[in-house]
Structure formats: structure tokens, C-alpha cells
Enzyme design. Sequence first.
Site, PDB file in Angstrom:
ATOM      1  N   GLU A 184       0.855  -1.191   0.000  1.00  0.00           N
ATOM      2  CA  GLU A 184       0.000   0.000   0.000  1.00  0.00           C
ATOM      3  C   GLU A 184       0.884   1.231   0.000  1.00  0.00           C
ATOM      4  O   GLU A 184       2.043   1.187   0.423  1.00  0.00           O
ATOM      5  CB  GLU A 184      -0.898   0.021   1.241  1.00  0.00           C
ATOM      6  CG  GLU A 184      -1.815  -1.183   1.359  1.00  0.00           C
ATOM      7  CD  GLU A 184      -2.517  -1.272   2.716  1.00  0.00           C
ATOM      8  OE1 GLU A 184      -3.251  -2.258   2.929  1.00  0.00           O
ATOM      9  OE2 GLU A 184      -2.323  -0.364   3.545  1.00  0.00           O
ATOM     10  N   LYS A 209       2.444   4.541   1.386  1.00  0.00           N
ATOM     11  CA  LYS A 209       2.676   5.101   2.720  1.00  0.00           C
ATOM     12  C   LYS A 209       2.414   6.602   2.630  1.00  0.00           C
ATOM     13  O   LYS A 209       3.187   7.350   2.036  1.00  0.00           O
ATOM     14  CB  LYS A 209       4.104   4.844   3.207  1.00  0.00           C
ATOM     15  CG  LYS A 209       4.298   5.295   4.652  1.00  0.00           C
ATOM     16  CD  LYS A 209       5.700   5.060   5.157  1.00  0.00           C
ATOM     17  CE  LYS A 209       5.772   5.360   6.650  1.00  0.00           C
ATOM     18  NZ  LYS A 209       5.241   6.688   7.023  1.00  0.00           N
ATOM     19  N   ARG A 234      -2.682   9.306  11.192  1.00  0.00           N
ATOM     20  CA  ARG A 234      -3.585   8.188  11.446  1.00  0.00           C
ATOM     21  C   ARG A 234      -4.828   8.660  12.191  1.00  0.00           C
ATOM     22  O   ARG A 234      -4.775   9.566  13.017  1.00  0.00           O
ATOM     23  CB  ARG A 234      -2.882   7.126  12.293  1.00  0.00           C
ATOM     24  CG  ARG A 234      -1.795   6.348  11.596  1.00  0.00           C
ATOM     25  CD  ARG A 234      -2.303   5.231  10.717  1.00  0.00           C
ATOM     26  NE  ARG A 234      -2.847   4.099  11.445  1.00  0.00           N
ATOM     27  CZ  ARG A 234      -2.135   3.099  11.941  1.00  0.00           C
ATOM     28  NH1 ARG A 234      -0.814   3.103  11.860  1.00  0.00           N
ATOM     29  NH2 ARG A 234      -2.729   2.069  12.532  1.00  0.00           N
TER      30      ARG A 234
END
Length: 552
Positions: free
Chosen positions: A244, A246, A251
Site C-alpha cells: 500500500e 505510505k 492516522r
Amino acid sequence: MQFLEFARICEQLEGISGRLDMIEQVSAVLPRLDDEELPIFVRFIMGRVFPDWSPRKLGVGPNLLYDAVAYVVGTKRETVREAINATGDAGIAVEGLLAKKEQTSFFIQELDLIEVYRELERMAAAGGQRSQREKLRVAQGLFGNARPLEGRYLARLMLEELRIGMGEGSVRDAVARAFDLDVRLVEHAHQAMNDLGEVALLARRDPASLSCVTIEPFRPVKMMLAQAGTVAGQLGDHGEVAVEYKYDGSRFQFHKVGDICRIYSRRLEEVTESLPDIASHLAEATGHDVILDGEAVAVRDGRPMPFQYVIRRFRRKHQVDSMMEKIELVPRVFDILYLDGETLMDRPLSERRTILEEVLGAHVAEQFRVDNAAGAEAIYTEALNLGHEGVMVKVLDSPYTPGVRGRLWVKVKPGVETLDLAVVGAEWGEGRRAKMFGSFLLAVQDQGRLLPVGKVATGITDETLADLYSLFKDKVIARSGKEVTLEPDVVFEVGYSEIQTSPNYESGYALRFPRFVQVREDKSVDEAETLDSLAERYGQQKNGQGSGSLPA
């Protein structure tokens, strides 16, 4: 339990160097505590007052502590400060001051564990314009009734730095030993409940239920963490992997039940009001009750913007609408932990991914499955061309393990290696920087202790130094010449050229050519690099394994 007994236990633990001996001693105490005392003791012994998921905060800084002790002892704040400067330890200094106090207006009464906790709850609940006055009054009452040894650990507890070396891992093992349970069962329950105090209570009352513990909406869990690694290593160990992008974002954890939505930051603080657009996007994208893990990314003209733009939105408390116009955030969701009453954390990543794509109609982060170096290289190059930091490489059959940093997820990015380190001290600058901190002492985590690994002074502009001085000036615990000890509450991302062994720092390691990158406002000190991880990086480095390189 009397608080004095708790203090004596802490004193004994502070004198023990062996982790197994510490675990044995704590495990012997836990069974004899009553149901109300047990969770409080477990949190206190880790230097925490409330569970990690709780929004309650003590809000006690060094100055409030100085004022409370000065009042009780009958002296001036500066005298308290000088005592702390002389010892470098607020707890030891308070113990000494209380031993010498000659008079007090308080009626001395025995403190017990529950009473101290309730007073700290009152402190956390104090709000509004008079909040500091109320916090001070509570602190004065506690110190007024504290014996010198109690004062040592009460002061440290208020600063949430107990300094006895009982980290989460040791307390988890002590709970398992105390109630004769498999440590994996305790760990599993802790990952879901995010409160070892409550897990300990359940371990005694109903140990069979530990295996059935599930995560709950609006009670955030720690986020699964990644470790630096290589694509070649992951392909060699696991064959096919998920790759995936980065993102250079922040977050978040999104919780939704019915029409109620909340967003939590990496530090588990609720940030829904700062991110109404993210909440709206995700609420519209699913009709299910969910807990999602993702990254908020700032974009402009379709291109991602640096992390600093994202964190401005996370910090915004007022005039959110105007900031939304300046900084557009988009969610990129890459995992699902909970769906319509069912916990999904133990399911493999590949299965969670299928479920995520089925229940979320938009905003799912791209994922590619590859089983060869050429395919991984192409995705890595594309990620960099799109403006992302690099790639994440994830093991397809991996469960979701909250708070665990391991090789099930690894991050690969170019450029200088970086570490996230706790800031535990500083030194005054010279020349034009004489009225600011010119360098900062950095530390790694090691089972509740913060062990220094070096200082950083380069890579910091005068403007940034001024900002850092504003950030740290009220976190000074002690002074010694040009050096200050800081309340450990901030994480720096620091670049380095090499890790070296060193007898000069307690960690046993030092960084060669450390360089400041940024303040990681989205990370707590609990997420700082661990000593074990640092040692592993050192081992990889000795063996010529660059942690950020891709296979040729």
C-alpha cells in the site's frame, strides 16, 4: 490498600534491576487487592491514572506541582524548584521537602489508594476558568496528608512518570502470573479493552471471558504499528504480500454506530470537531456500524501535501470552517476492526480487506498484491511519483494487533533513516540562541523507563527553536547549570546516519549525526522507539542490511 504501602512497593521495585523479579513481586500483590483497588493499583504501578482510551487528563504541570508543595511545606516556589534542580528528580525532592516541613495547616490523615484516585479524578474533572485553582487545592490536600515516601510517588504520579520500570509488558506478565493465566490471553484482552486495570479485574472475576473480550465503539484501541524493513525481506519470508502507499498524513480511528460518529487521533484523543469533513465523508460512505483505521491526507490540486498541513487541522479547535477552506483533507481507509457488533481484529488482513471493500463505498486506500521484486519496485516508484512517502508492506494473513510494532507490517521509504524519540531534556543555547533551548536530549522506551540515546541540535531553524521553546518552557522539571530535565510529553522524529554502541548513554547506544526532522504531534511518548527495536536496527546495520532499501 494504604497509599503508604503502595509507595513502599514502588520503592522496592525501584531497587530491583531484574525484570523477572519485578514481575514476581507485583504478581504477589495483585491477588490480595479488593475489586475496587485492583484496577487502580495496576494503572498506578505503570505511572498512569486513567486508561489509555479515557479522555480524562490530570493537566498537572511542573509549576502547579511546585506551588502545591511550597504551600504545604511553608516555603516559596523557588525553594521547591531549587530542591528539584539539585536532585534532578521531582519525587525525591518532594520527599526531602516533606521530611523537613515544620508546620502545616492540614489535619494529617491516612491516605489510601482509592482516596488518592478519587482526588485525582476530581483534579481531572476541574474545568473552566477556575480549573487551575481547583487542581492546586486538590494537590495541596494530597501533599498535606502525605508522608515523605508517599510524596515521592504522588509527585511522580501527578507528572505521570513513576520511573520504577514497570511498563505494560511487565504488568501484563504480572497479571497473567497472579491469576495463573496464559499471557497471550491477557495480551489479547488488553488489546481489545485498552485498560490493563480492567483486564486484571476480569482475570480474577471471570478468566474464561478474557478470550471473548471484544472491542467497543467509542472506546478507541491503540493502532497497529509498522517497523522499518525491506520488501525483499517480506517477499522472502511470506511470498505474496500486500503493498500500500505510505501516506504522509496522520492516522485516525473512525467509530460509527447509527448516526453517531467520532474520530480519534493516534494519541486516542477525540478530534471529531476538528475533522467534520472526514466524519461526513465516511458516514456517507457506509450504513454499517464500524470501526475503521485510516490516514487523513491533505491535498491540493490532487497532490498530497506534507504532514505539517494535516496536523494543523487536527489541532484546530476554533474556526474549523475557514481552515477547511485552506486545507482539504481526504480519508484513506486501509483496515476495519469492527463491523455491526463483531470484532474483526483476529481475522487475517486479506479477509478484513475484502470486508472493508464490501462495506465502505468510497475512500478505501489502494492495495496491491505482489509476489515478486519487480512488481514491488513498480509500486514503490509510483508511490514516490504520486508524492507519497514510500510504501507499506503487509503480511496477508496477519491479525490486527493494537499497539504492537512488528514485522507483520513494515514501512519502506527512501532517504535518511529516522527514529521517533522521546524528548527528556534540553540544554540552553549560546549566542543569539542563549534565551532558547539549543539542543534536546532524546530517549528510547524500555519497559516504562526512558533511556537516553543522544542529543539533537542540527536541522532546527531559529524560527523552529522559538516554537520549541514555547512548547517546552512549561515542561521544565529541573535545572542543573545549562541543562534542564523536561516532562516527557513530546516526540521528535530524528534522522541519523548510523547507530553506534556507546558507554556515555544509559541505553548503550548513540546516534551518529542526528538531525531534527519534525515534532510528531500525533504520537505519544508510549510510541517512541523501543530499546529492543533500536538494538535490532543496530544489528541489521552491522550485517549490512539497510532498512529502507528496495531490492534491485
